[in-house]
Design an enzyme around this catalytic site. Structure first.
Site, PDB file in Angstrom:
ATOM      1  N   CYS A 168       7.122  -4.898  -2.222  1.00 39.04           N
ATOM      2  CA  CYS A 168       7.843  -3.777  -1.839  1.00 39.04           C
ATOM      3  C   CYS A 168       6.646  -2.579  -2.314  1.00 39.04           C
ATOM      4  O   CYS A 168       6.667  -1.568  -1.650  1.00 39.04           O
ATOM      5  CB  CYS A 168       8.973  -3.291  -2.666  1.00 39.04           C
ATOM      6  SG  CYS A 168      10.455  -4.467  -2.448  1.00 39.04           S
ATOM      7  N   HIS A 247      -1.815  -3.647 -11.977  1.00 41.84           N
ATOM      8  CA  HIS A 247      -1.463  -5.182 -11.486  1.00 41.84           C
ATOM      9  C   HIS A 247      -1.314  -5.895 -12.859  1.00 41.84           C
ATOM     10  O   HIS A 247      -2.155  -5.997 -13.753  1.00 41.84           O
ATOM     11  CB  HIS A 247      -2.200  -5.790 -10.776  1.00 41.84           C
ATOM     12  CG  HIS A 247      -2.067  -6.922  -9.999  1.00 41.84           C
ATOM     13  ND1 HIS A 247      -1.128  -7.968 -10.528  1.00 41.84           N
ATOM     14  CD2 HIS A 247      -1.481  -7.181  -8.725  1.00 41.84           C
ATOM     15  CE1 HIS A 247      -0.649  -9.071  -9.557  1.00 41.84           C
ATOM     16  NE2 HIS A 247      -1.013  -8.457  -8.483  1.00 41.84           N
ATOM     17  N   HIS A 343       7.554  17.247  -5.235  1.00 39.62           N
ATOM     18  CA  HIS A 343       8.528  16.108  -4.801  1.00 39.62           C
ATOM     19  C   HIS A 343       8.399  14.829  -5.111  1.00 39.62           C
ATOM     20  O   HIS A 343       7.151  14.300  -5.336  1.00 39.62           O
ATOM     21  CB  HIS A 343       8.427  16.220  -3.256  1.00 39.62           C
ATOM     22  CG  HIS A 343       8.701  17.652  -2.668  1.00 39.62           C
ATOM     23  ND1 HIS A 343       9.758  18.371  -2.423  1.00 39.62           N
ATOM     24  CD2 HIS A 343       7.632  18.397  -2.129  1.00 39.62           C
ATOM     25  CE1 HIS A 343       9.603  19.540  -2.158  1.00 39.62           C
ATOM     26  NE2 HIS A 343       8.394  19.628  -1.848  1.00 39.62           N
ATOM     27  N   HIS A 347      10.573   4.499  -4.743  1.00 36.79           N
ATOM     28  CA  HIS A 347      10.791   3.386  -3.940  1.00 36.79           C
ATOM     29  C   HIS A 347      12.528   3.006  -4.132  1.00 36.79           C
ATOM     30  O   HIS A 347      13.089   3.097  -5.369  1.00 36.79           O
ATOM     31  CB  HIS A 347      10.175   2.215  -4.355  1.00 36.79           C
ATOM     32  CG  HIS A 347      10.565   0.773  -3.932  1.00 36.79           C
ATOM     33  ND1 HIS A 347      10.899   0.431  -2.598  1.00 36.79           N
ATOM     34  CD2 HIS A 347      11.059  -0.350  -4.739  1.00 36.79           C
ATOM     35  CE1 HIS A 347      11.277  -0.600  -2.325  1.00 36.79           C
ATOM     36  NE2 HIS A 347      11.483  -1.116  -3.895  1.00 36.79           N
ATOM     37  N   HIS A 376      21.611   4.918   0.507  1.00 33.51           N
ATOM     38  CA  HIS A 376      22.918   4.713   1.109  1.00 33.51           C
ATOM     39  C   HIS A 376      22.901   4.615   2.584  1.00 33.51           C
ATOM     40  O   HIS A 376      23.527   3.811   3.263  1.00 33.51           O
ATOM     41  CB  HIS A 376      23.329   6.213   0.694  1.00 33.51           C
ATOM     42  CG  HIS A 376      24.675   6.030   1.218  1.00 33.51           C
ATOM     43  ND1 HIS A 376      25.132   7.106   2.322  1.00 33.51           N
ATOM     44  CD2 HIS A 376      25.766   5.844   0.648  1.00 33.51           C
ATOM     45  CE1 HIS A 376      26.351   6.849   2.536  1.00 33.51           C
ATOM     46  NE2 HIS A 376      26.876   6.226   1.465  1.00 33.51           N
ATOM     47  N   ASN A 380      17.438  -0.912   1.083  1.00 38.95           N
ATOM     48  CA  ASN A 380      15.911  -1.078   0.524  1.00 38.95           C
ATOM     49  C   ASN A 380      15.269  -1.850   1.659  1.00 38.95           C
ATOM     50  O   ASN A 380      15.700  -3.194   2.014  1.00 38.95           O
ATOM     51  CB  ASN A 380      16.352  -1.932  -0.729  1.00 38.95           C
ATOM     52  CG  ASN A 380      14.751  -2.373  -1.120  1.00 38.95           C
ATOM     53  OD1 ASN A 380      13.574  -1.916  -0.568  1.00 38.95           O
ATOM     54  ND2 ASN A 380      14.897  -3.381  -2.363  1.00 38.95           N
TER      55      ASN A 380
END
Length: 476
Positions: A168, A247, A343, A347, A376, A380
């Site tokens: 992702c 990572h 802002h 994710h 919503h 995802n």
């Protein structure tokens, strides 16, 4: 004496020239977003909670407990009734996917988004100098990047990067690749194509740590056009300010937190380990440690250090928190990110992910609204979800010139990647005809995002009882 003056003047002129040259070169290394196009699948691919229940019911390997577990996950996930799934789910073939199913799913996405993006910006496919494609769960030959090049007949000298298995967080990784190329090559146009192939990745077993992934993801994708051309900087929507990648693949528990593997019967799926929340938190904290000094003002950093020092001085070692209290409390940054960020583009990994980040950064519901509404409406969509969140902000006319947008993403490995974009010009007029939210933005946020099937599926909260199966058929 005159000769010395001439030599000194030449030396000063040379130094001024070198300084100017360095500054001028830096300008050519800027990374701008010219435009982006998110994908809205056709309405015949729309997934309701009821249809999700029907898909789950088709898995004959599930027992009552697993069935209840999945329905509960869907009902409480924060995902609405208008997300999208691949076509083979509607054909009842999710247990028997083919390679072609995955390829067709990707073709439907990129033929739509890339074409619209190029047409809107009056660009030819031959104008693209760099192509970065990230689709984690589909590895075809030729690659997806080659298929895009073939379809659009792009140049033979185009620089191509095809990323797989980056999860992702692949969008920010793709931006990092483009940013680094821009440091070496001037006057370039780059195209990032980001999506996820769900068709070939349905898990048909009953392992609880693997069936959950079936409920989490929805179809989507995005194409992003970037440049370092100074001549196009006036048209740019965003300018990249900084980017940090973290990572933790060297840590065994982080590495094993999210892994594609076979269950005890040889069925392939994504295993989500119980260590996942801890691995995500650790990666998030380490990422914040690096990026925070780059994006927040010195005054806020000094205030935070002073508060931290006073807290340590006042702490009474004999009256420390109990282990149970510490375990229950989520980590909180303790620093005001709103002093440098306007802002937050989070994710949409799930309701719990959004809640945890909101708590850690002390964000308001206004700050979390774009991520909640994206989860919503579109669910995802893996690496592309960040761009749907950004699109929501734009459609709501929140983005003004000079505002800073903080993107945060997570991915298997385990990794946390983040970056900050500066709004290059006012985007409050909703000018983008390609904004995927334009058709429904007036309906958001709705009065309630509670799942309408919560009451209908209320039986899933009951104790395990054989009679529950009788209710199951009525619920579906």
């Amino acid at each position: 004496m005159d000769l010395l003056c001439v030599l000194f003047s030449l030396l000063v002129a040379y130094l001024i020239f070198k300084i100017w040259k360095r500054i001028d070169t830096k300008k050519d290394q800027n990374c701008y977003i010219l435009d982006y196009q998110c994908h809205k699948p056709t309405d015949d691919r729309m997934v309701s909670t009821q249809f999700s229940g029907e898909i789950i019911l088709r898995n004959k390997h599930l027992r009552l407990n697993e069935y209840k577990f999945l329905l509960k996950a869907i009902v409480s996930s924060g995902i609405g009734e208008q997300t999208y799934a691949p076509r083979l789910f509607f054909e009842g073939r999710e247990e028997r996917p083919t390679l072609q199913d995955g390829i067709l799913e990707m073709e439907e996405f990129y033929l739509d988004t890339v074409a619209k993006l190029l047409e809107r910006n009056k660009l030819s496919p031959s104008d693209i100098d760099i192509l970065v494609v990230n689709v984690s769960m589909l590895n075809s030959t030729p690659s997806l990047s080659a298929r895009i090049i073939n379809h659009y007949k792009m140049r033979e000298d185009i620089k191509v990067f095809n990323l797989t298995a980056m999860g992702c967080s692949a969008s920010v990784i793709s931006v990092d690749i483009v940013k680094n190329i821009f440091k070496t090559y001037k006057n370039k146009l780059a195209l990032i194509v980001t999506s996820e192939a769900l068709s070939p990745n349905w898990y048909n077993g009953s392992n609880r740590s693997m069936i959950l992934a079936n409920c989490l993801f929805r179809s989507g994708g995005c194409a992003v056009l970037l440049t370092n051309k100074r001549s196009l900087s006036g048209r740019a929507m965003f300018k990249l300010k900084c980017l940090v990648r973290t990572h933790h693949g060297a840590r065994e528990d982080s590495y094993n937190a999210c892994v594609q593997k076979e269950d005890e019967l040889g069925r392939i799926g994504i295993h989500l380990d119980k260590t996942l929340p801890k691995a995500a938190t650790r990666a998030f904290v380490d990422n914040l440690k690096v990026i925070t000094p780059k994006i927040l003002p010195v005054t806020e950093l000094l205030r935070f250090m002073l508060c931290l020092l006073l807290k340590k001085l006042r702490r009474n070692p004999s009256k420390g928190s109990t282990a149970s209290n510490v375990a229950q409390a989520a980590p909180k940054a303790g620093i005001n990110f709103k002093t440098g960020i306007d802002h937050f583009c989070i994710h949409t990994g799930g309701k719990a992910v959004i809640d945890a980040i909101g708590y850690s950064l002390d964000l308001s519901e206004y700050d979390l609204e774009p991520a909640r509404m994206t989860l919503h409406r579109f669910g995802n969509t893996s690496a592309s979800s960040l761009w749907y969140v950004l699109g929501y902000m734009e459609a709501k006319k929140r983005l003004k010139r000079g505002d800073r947008v903080f993107m945060i993403s997570f991915g298997a490995g385990f990794k946390c990647n983040s970056c900050v974009w500066e709004v290059a010009r006012d985007l409050t007029v909703g000018e983008s005809l390609g904004n995927v939210w334009n058709h429904c933005i007036d309906q958001y946020p709705p009065k309630s995002i509670s799942n309408p099937f919560l009451e209908k599926y209320g039986w899933i909260r009951e104790e395990d009882d054989p009679d529950t199966f009788k209710v199951r058929d009525e619920a579906i």
